[in-house]
Design an enzyme around this catalytic site. Structure first.
Site, PDB file in Angstrom:
ATOM      1  N   ASN A 180      14.203  49.509 -17.676  1.00 62.20           N
ATOM      2  CA  ASN A 180      15.411  50.335 -17.817  1.00 62.20           C
ATOM      3  C   ASN A 180      15.243  51.547 -18.727  1.00 62.20           C
ATOM      4  OD1 ASN A 180      16.647  47.189 -17.700  1.00 62.20           O
ATOM      5  ND2 ASN A 180      17.479  48.646 -16.227  1.00 62.20           N
ATOM      6  N   LYS A 233       9.162  40.977 -11.583  1.00 62.66           N
ATOM      7  CA  LYS A 233       8.519  42.294 -11.540  1.00 62.66           C
ATOM      8  C   LYS A 233       7.500  42.444 -12.670  1.00 62.66           C
ATOM      9  CE  LYS A 233       9.222  46.092 -13.449  1.00 62.66           C
ATOM     10  NZ  LYS A 233       9.740  47.308 -14.103  1.00 62.66           N
ATOM     11  N   HIS A 283      12.587  51.390  -7.022  1.00 56.98           N
ATOM     12  CA  HIS A 283      12.081  52.386  -6.075  1.00 56.98           C
ATOM     13  C   HIS A 283      11.424  51.712  -4.872  1.00 56.98           C
ATOM     14  CE1 HIS A 283      12.896  55.575  -8.903  1.00 56.98           C
ATOM     15  NE2 HIS A 283      12.173  54.976  -9.828  1.00 56.98           N
TER      16      HIS A 283
END
Length: 221
Positions: free
Chosen positions: A29, A116, A136
Site C-alpha cells: 500500500n 502476495k 495490477h
C-alpha cells in the site's frame, strides 16, 4: 509483452528470503520510492535483523515511517523476526527445501504476510516459477479474460494452476508494467496496448490499427 517491454532482468544475486519478506511487507500500500527509503532506513538502523528482536516497537515504527501503515508493518516485521530468531532460523535457508505449497503455507502462517508477499519470496528469492498477483496483475489478467475472479488471491490460485515452466518472472514483471503504464484502473490506454487484439475487456478502446482500418473501409465505401 516481451516484444513491447523486453525480457526483465533478474538481480545477479538472489536476495535473502528474510530480506525480501521485510522489503515486501514495507511495500504494501505504498509506492516503490517510499518502501525503498523505509527499507534503507531499517538497514541503517539495524545492521543485523536479530537487533529487531529486542528493539522497541515504537522505534521500529519511527524508522519505517516513510512506508506508511507503521503500526501494522512494524508489528508484522517484529513478529516475523522474533519467531524466526526463537527457532534460530533467521537465515531461512530451510525454506529452500520446501516445495511451493509448503513454503506458501509456512510463510502465510505469520501475521501480516499474505499470499502476495509469500509468493514474491518464491519468485524473487528462490527463483521458483510462481507468479505473484498484486492489484495490477489481478486487474490486467481479468480484463484480458485469462481469469474471471473477484480477488487477487483467487486470481493467484487460478493463474498458477498450470503456469508454463519458466515464464513467471517475465509474466509478473511485464503485467505490472502493463497495469501501471497502459492498463490503468481508469482511462486505460488501449490504443498502445501490445496485447489489445487478445484482450476481452468489453470497454476497451479501438487500437490505432483498428481505427486506421475502419477509416480505410469508410473511404472505400
Amino acid at each position: 509483452m516481451i516484444e513491447h517491454f523486453g525480457v526483465p532482468e533478474r538481480n545477479k544475486r538472489k536476495p535473502a528470503p528474510v530480506d525480501l519478506l521485510i522489503a515486501t511487507i514495507l511495500s504494501q500500500n505504498t509506492n516503490d520510492n517510499n518502501s525503498y527509503e523505509a527499507y534503507q532506513n531499517l538497514k541503517r538502523k539495524y545492521s543485523d535483523w536479530n537487533q529487531l528482536v529486542k528493539a522497541p516497537l515504537k522505534e521500529i515504527e519511527k524508522t519505517i515511517k516513510k512506508a506508511g501503515l507503521t503500526n501494522q508493518k512494524a508489528g508484522a516485521i517484529k513478529n516475523l523476526v522474533v519467531n524466526l530468531s526463537r527457532d534460530n532460523r533467521l537465515d531461512m535457508k530451510f525454506i529452500k527445501k520446501m516445495d511451493n505449497k509448503e513454503a506458501l503455507e509456512y510463510l502465510t502462517s505469520f501475521k501480516g504476510i499474505g499470499i502476495k508477499t509469500a509468493s514474491c519470496v518464491l519468485l524473487f528469492s528462490l527463483y521458483r516459477n510462481v507468479c505473484p498477483v498484486d492489484t495490477h496483475v489481478h486487474r490486467t489478467l481479468n480484463r484480458i479474460g485469462i481469469v474471471n475472479e473477484k480477488s487477487p488471491e483467487k486470481t493467484f490460485l487460478r493463474i498458477n494452476e498450470n503456469l508454463p515452466e519458466g515464464i513467471a518472472h517475465s509474466l509478473h514483471t511485464n503485467l505490472i508494467k502493463l497495469g501501471r503504464g497502459i492498463c490503468r484502473p481508469t482511462n486505460p490506454d488501449c490504443t498502445v496496448c501490445p496485447i489489445s487484439d487478445l484482450c476481452a475487456y468489453p470497454e476497451k478502446k479501438h487500437s490505432k490499427s483498428s481505427k486506421t482500418k475502419e477509416k480505410r473501409l469508410f473511404i472505400a465505401r
